[in-house]
Design a protein around this motif. Sequence first.
Motif, PDB file in Angstrom:
ATOM      1  N   LEU A 268     -14.254  33.056 -48.416  1.00 40.33           N
ATOM      2  CA  LEU A 268     -14.626  31.826 -49.177  1.00 40.33           C
ATOM      3  C   LEU A 268     -14.332  31.663 -50.701  1.00 40.33           C
ATOM      4  O   LEU A 268     -14.584  30.763 -51.417  1.00 40.33           O
ATOM      5  CB  LEU A 268     -16.413  32.143 -49.340  1.00 40.33           C
ATOM      6  CG  LEU A 268     -17.278  32.225 -48.368  1.00 40.33           C
ATOM      7  CD1 LEU A 268     -18.499  32.897 -48.352  1.00 40.33           C
ATOM      8  CD2 LEU A 268     -17.239  30.740 -47.702  1.00 40.33           C
ATOM      9  N   LEU A 269     -13.150  32.485 -50.829  1.00 39.50           N
ATOM     10  CA  LEU A 269     -12.731  32.236 -52.252  1.00 39.50           C
ATOM     11  C   LEU A 269     -11.921  30.830 -52.525  1.00 39.50           C
ATOM     12  O   LEU A 269     -12.241  30.433 -53.665  1.00 39.50           O
ATOM     13  CB  LEU A 269     -11.498  33.651 -52.502  1.00 39.50           C
ATOM     14  CG  LEU A 269     -11.279  34.128 -53.789  1.00 39.50           C
ATOM     15  CD1 LEU A 269     -12.343  34.318 -54.640  1.00 39.50           C
ATOM     16  CD2 LEU A 269     -10.258  35.306 -53.563  1.00 39.50           C
ATOM     17  N   PRO A 270     -11.495  30.295 -51.473  1.00 43.85           N
ATOM     18  CA  PRO A 270     -10.842  28.974 -51.698  1.00 43.85           C
ATOM     19  C   PRO A 270     -11.987  27.926 -52.207  1.00 43.85           C
ATOM     20  O   PRO A 270     -11.672  27.146 -53.043  1.00 43.85           O
ATOM     21  CB  PRO A 270     -10.245  28.538 -50.347  1.00 43.85           C
ATOM     22  CG  PRO A 270      -9.931  29.935 -49.758  1.00 43.85           C
ATOM     23  CD  PRO A 270     -11.003  30.751 -50.189  1.00 43.85           C
ATOM     24  N   LEU A 271     -12.939  28.075 -51.750  1.00 41.00           N
ATOM     25  CA  LEU A 271     -14.229  27.067 -52.130  1.00 41.00           C
ATOM     26  C   LEU A 271     -14.461  27.361 -53.580  1.00 41.00           C
ATOM     27  O   LEU A 271     -15.077  26.654 -54.183  1.00 41.00           O
ATOM     28  CB  LEU A 271     -15.376  27.410 -51.113  1.00 41.00           C
ATOM     29  CG  LEU A 271     -15.443  26.599 -49.897  1.00 41.00           C
ATOM     30  CD1 LEU A 271     -16.872  26.735 -49.252  1.00 41.00           C
ATOM     31  CD2 LEU A 271     -15.120  25.166 -49.891  1.00 41.00           C
ATOM     32  N   ALA A 272     -14.483  28.579 -53.718  1.00 43.44           N
ATOM     33  CA  ALA A 272     -14.898  29.044 -55.438  1.00 43.44           C
ATOM     34  C   ALA A 272     -13.621  28.655 -56.159  1.00 43.44           C
ATOM     35  O   ALA A 272     -14.140  28.061 -57.191  1.00 43.44           O
ATOM     36  CB  ALA A 272     -15.028  30.596 -55.245  1.00 43.44           C
ATOM     37  N   HIS A 273     -12.617  28.697 -55.746  1.00 41.06           N
ATOM     38  CA  HIS A 273     -11.377  28.365 -56.687  1.00 41.06           C
ATOM     39  C   HIS A 273     -11.483  26.656 -57.079  1.00 41.06           C
ATOM     40  O   HIS A 273     -11.028  26.174 -57.900  1.00 41.06           O
ATOM     41  CB  HIS A 273     -10.103  28.585 -56.108  1.00 41.06           C
ATOM     42  CG  HIS A 273      -9.710  30.055 -56.239  1.00 41.06           C
ATOM     43  ND1 HIS A 273      -9.060  30.910 -55.440  1.00 41.06           N
ATOM     44  CD2 HIS A 273     -10.367  30.910 -57.228  1.00 41.06           C
ATOM     45  CE1 HIS A 273      -8.970  32.016 -55.809  1.00 41.06           C
ATOM     46  NE2 HIS A 273      -9.695  32.275 -57.046  1.00 41.06           N
ATOM     47  N   LYS A 274     -12.037  26.003 -55.888  1.00 42.55           N
ATOM     48  CA  LYS A 274     -11.991  24.616 -56.103  1.00 42.55           C
ATOM     49  C   LYS A 274     -13.284  24.224 -56.943  1.00 42.55           C
ATOM     50  O   LYS A 274     -13.634  22.951 -56.888  1.00 42.55           O
ATOM     51  CB  LYS A 274     -12.091  24.048 -54.538  1.00 42.55           C
ATOM     52  CG  LYS A 274     -10.712  23.792 -53.838  1.00 42.55           C
ATOM     53  CD  LYS A 274     -10.781  23.394 -52.444  1.00 42.55           C
ATOM     54  CE  LYS A 274      -9.755  23.698 -51.846  1.00 42.55           C
ATOM     55  NZ  LYS A 274     -10.016  23.698 -50.274  1.00 42.55           N
ATOM     56  N   GLY A 275     -14.183  25.018 -57.123  1.00 43.25           N
ATOM     57  CA  GLY A 275     -15.285  24.883 -58.043  1.00 43.25           C
ATOM     58  C   GLY A 275     -16.545  24.556 -57.130  1.00 43.25           C
ATOM     59  O   GLY A 275     -17.547  23.885 -57.849  1.00 43.25           O
ATOM     60  N   PHE A 276     -16.471  24.716 -56.051  1.00 40.95           N
ATOM     61  CA  PHE A 276     -17.626  24.177 -55.162  1.00 40.95           C
ATOM     62  C   PHE A 276     -18.816  25.256 -55.171  1.00 40.95           C
ATOM     63  O   PHE A 276     -19.888  24.822 -55.340  1.00 40.95           O
ATOM     64  CB  PHE A 276     -17.406  23.840 -53.687  1.00 40.95           C
ATOM     65  CG  PHE A 276     -16.681  22.920 -53.547  1.00 40.95           C
ATOM     66  CD1 PHE A 276     -17.032  21.251 -53.905  1.00 40.95           C
ATOM     67  CD2 PHE A 276     -15.148  22.753 -52.948  1.00 40.95           C
ATOM     68  CE1 PHE A 276     -16.133  20.383 -53.725  1.00 40.95           C
ATOM     69  CE2 PHE A 276     -14.479  21.411 -52.731  1.00 40.95           C
ATOM     70  CZ  PHE A 276     -14.884  20.342 -53.238  1.00 40.95           C
ATOM     71  N   ILE A 277     -18.485  26.481 -55.266  1.00 43.54           N
ATOM     72  CA  ILE A 277     -19.725  27.465 -55.175  1.00 43.54           C
ATOM     73  C   ILE A 277     -19.199  28.563 -56.060  1.00 43.54           C
ATOM     74  O   ILE A 277     -17.959  28.531 -56.579  1.00 43.54           O
ATOM     75  CB  ILE A 277     -19.611  28.221 -53.629  1.00 43.54           C
ATOM     76  CG1 ILE A 277     -18.409  28.714 -53.234  1.00 43.54           C
ATOM     77  CG2 ILE A 277     -20.096  27.233 -52.588  1.00 43.54           C
ATOM     78  CD1 ILE A 277     -18.451  30.016 -52.120  1.00 43.54           C
ATOM     79  N   GLU A 278     -20.083  29.171 -56.418  1.00 42.79           N
ATOM     80  CA  GLU A 278     -19.723  30.873 -57.073  1.00 42.79           C
ATOM     81  C   GLU A 278     -19.906  31.680 -56.010  1.00 42.79           C
ATOM     82  O   GLU A 278     -20.772  31.987 -55.577  1.00 42.79           O
ATOM     83  CB  GLU A 278     -20.860  30.671 -58.424  1.00 42.79           C
ATOM     84  CG  GLU A 278     -20.120  30.082 -59.726  1.00 42.79           C
ATOM     85  CD  GLU A 278     -21.092  30.226 -60.732  1.00 42.79           C
ATOM     86  OE1 GLU A 278     -21.715  31.312 -60.746  1.00 42.79           O
ATOM     87  OE2 GLU A 278     -21.098  29.216 -61.371  1.00 42.79           O
ATOM     88  N   LEU A 279     -19.353  32.834 -56.653  1.00 41.83           N
ATOM     89  CA  LEU A 279     -19.199  34.094 -55.664  1.00 41.83           C
ATOM     90  C   LEU A 279     -19.870  35.363 -56.496  1.00 41.83           C
ATOM     91  O   LEU A 279     -19.741  35.284 -57.951  1.00 41.83           O
ATOM     92  CB  LEU A 279     -17.935  34.634 -55.196  1.00 41.83           C
ATOM     93  CG  LEU A 279     -17.298  33.592 -54.066  1.00 41.83           C
ATOM     94  CD1 LEU A 279     -15.802  34.019 -53.726  1.00 41.83           C
ATOM     95  CD2 LEU A 279     -18.163  33.479 -53.009  1.00 41.83           C
ATOM     96  N   PRO A 280     -20.601  36.218 -55.932  1.00 41.32           N
ATOM     97  CA  PRO A 280     -20.897  37.499 -56.815  1.00 41.32           C
ATOM     98  C   PRO A 280     -19.862  38.138 -57.605  1.00 41.32           C
ATOM     99  O   PRO A 280     -18.589  38.052 -57.527  1.00 41.32           O
ATOM    100  CB  PRO A 280     -21.479  38.596 -55.816  1.00 41.32           C
ATOM    101  CG  PRO A 280     -21.180  37.792 -54.357  1.00 41.32           C
ATOM    102  CD  PRO A 280     -20.267  36.397 -54.653  1.00 41.32           C
ATOM    103  N   THR A 281     -20.293  38.632 -58.608  1.00 40.42           N
ATOM    104  CA  THR A 281     -19.761  39.254 -59.736  1.00 40.42           C
ATOM    105  C   THR A 281     -19.906  40.754 -59.630  1.00 40.42           C
ATOM    106  O   THR A 281     -21.092  41.138 -59.579  1.00 40.42           O
ATOM    107  CB  THR A 281     -19.925  38.847 -61.165  1.00 40.42           C
ATOM    108  OG1 THR A 281     -19.533  37.331 -61.417  1.00 40.42           O
ATOM    109  CG2 THR A 281     -18.902  39.538 -62.183  1.00 40.42           C
ATOM    110  N   ILE A 282     -18.880  41.609 -59.558  1.00 41.88           N
ATOM    111  CA  ILE A 282     -19.169  43.126 -59.548  1.00 41.88           C
ATOM    112  C   ILE A 282     -18.548  43.786 -60.732  1.00 41.88           C
ATOM    113  O   ILE A 282     -17.309  43.969 -60.924  1.00 41.88           O
ATOM    114  CB  ILE A 282     -18.467  43.758 -58.263  1.00 41.88           C
ATOM    115  CG1 ILE A 282     -18.874  43.165 -57.017  1.00 41.88           C
ATOM    116  CG2 ILE A 282     -19.008  45.119 -58.021  1.00 41.88           C
ATOM    117  CD1 ILE A 282     -20.580  43.008 -56.483  1.00 41.88           C
TER     118      ILE A 282
END
Length: 376
Positions: A268-282
Motif C-alpha cells: 500500500l506504500l505506493p498509494l501513500a506516496h501518492k498522497g491518497f492514504i496514510e499508513l500507520p506510524t510505528i
Amino acid sequence: MIPFNKPPYLGIEEPYVLEAMKQSKISGDGAFSQKCQKWFEQKTQSKIALLTTSCTHALEMSALLINLKAGDEVIMPSYTFVSTANAFALRGATIVFVDIRPDTMNIDERKIEEAITDKTRAIVPVHYAGVACEMDTIMDIANRYNLAVIEDAAQGMMSTYKGRALGNIGHIGTYSFHETKNYTSGGEGGVIFINDESYLEHAEIIREKGTNRNKFFRGEVDKYTWVELGSSYLPCELQAAYLYAQLLEADRINNNRMDSWDFYYQQLLPLAHKGFIELPTIPNECKHNAHMFYIKAKNLKERTKLLNFLKEHGILAVFHYVPLHSSEAGLKLGRFHGEDQFTTKESERLIRLPMYYNITREEQLKVIDYVTQFYQ
Ligand SMILES: *Cc1c(COP(=O)(O)O)cnc(C)c1O
C-alpha cells in the motif's frame, strides 16, 4: 466474503481443553491457570500475572485496587473502547478525556499534565493497535503527581516499548483474550499484571470475591472470610487450557501476523506516496504485534465511500471507536480536557482492513487490489 476477523485458532487447542475437562478441578486457579500465569510472568517480567474473565474485568479490578472513590478523576484518551472508561466510572470516578496524537492514535502525553487536578488519581494509557504510548513521559508525570498508571494493553500482547513488555511498565497492566485479539482463551478472557508489590495481597482478595481464600489455601490462615470489596474474576480451567495451547505457539502467531502486516504495508506504500492514504506510524522505540492494520482516508465522506466499495466487492473492512466524550454515557460521566484537535477528526478517517492469524496472500491481494482500484 473476506471477514474482518477470524478468532485465532491453531487446531492444537483440543487436547489441552480435554485434559482440563478430565481434571477434578475445573474452576479457576487450577493447573492450567498456573501455567499461563507463569508463562506471562516470565515473558513480561511482571511481578505477578493473574488470569481474569476479561480485560474489562481486569480494568474493573484495577479501579478497586487503587481504591477509587466517587468524585475522583481518571485521565484517559477518548479514542478507546468503552471498557476503559466504564471500569472507573463504575466506582463513581469522573473520566477526563485527553486528545490523541494523530500519528499513533494514542493519548498525547504532552497534554496529560494540564488535565491533572487535585482530584486526579490515575492515568490510563491505551496502547492502540499494540503500539506503545510514550511511557517514559507518562511514568514521569505519574511519579511527580503520585498517580497510578494502569496500562490498557488489551491489544498489546507481544509488543514492547524500549524492550519492555506492554502491561509491565505501569503499576498495573491488562491484556484481553477476546476472540478479536491476537490470542484467545476461547472467546473471552484477560489477564491483570500487578507490577507494584503494594497491590499484591489486595489483588488476590479482590479477585476471590473479597475473601482471603488464597491465604487459606496456602495455610496462612485457618479459615477464610470476607475481608473487603471484591468479585469473581477467575476464568475456569477450560479457558486457561485453551489459552495455554496458544501461548506455547505465541511466536508462530506473532510472526504470521507481522508477516501479513508488512505485506499490507509494502503493497500500500505506493498509494501513500501518492498522497491518497496514510499508513500507520510505528515509533522507533516501539515493537508492535500486528494487532491491526489500518489506513486513513482523507475524511469521513471518503471513508464511507471506500468502506461501501470494499463491501460491494466482498471485503469487510470496518471503522473503529466513536470517541467516548461525544457518546451518550461519555457526556454524562466525563469531560474532555482542552481542545479536540485530533480525536474526532482522525477517528473519522480510520479504516481497519481484514487482519487475522493465517490470512492468506490471496485474500490480502484482493483487499489491496480493491483499495487501489478505489483510488484510480
Ligand atoms: C478489547 C478491548 C478491551 C476489552 O477487552 P475484553 O477482554 O473484551 O473485556 C478493553 N480495552 C481495549 C483497548 C480493547 O481493545
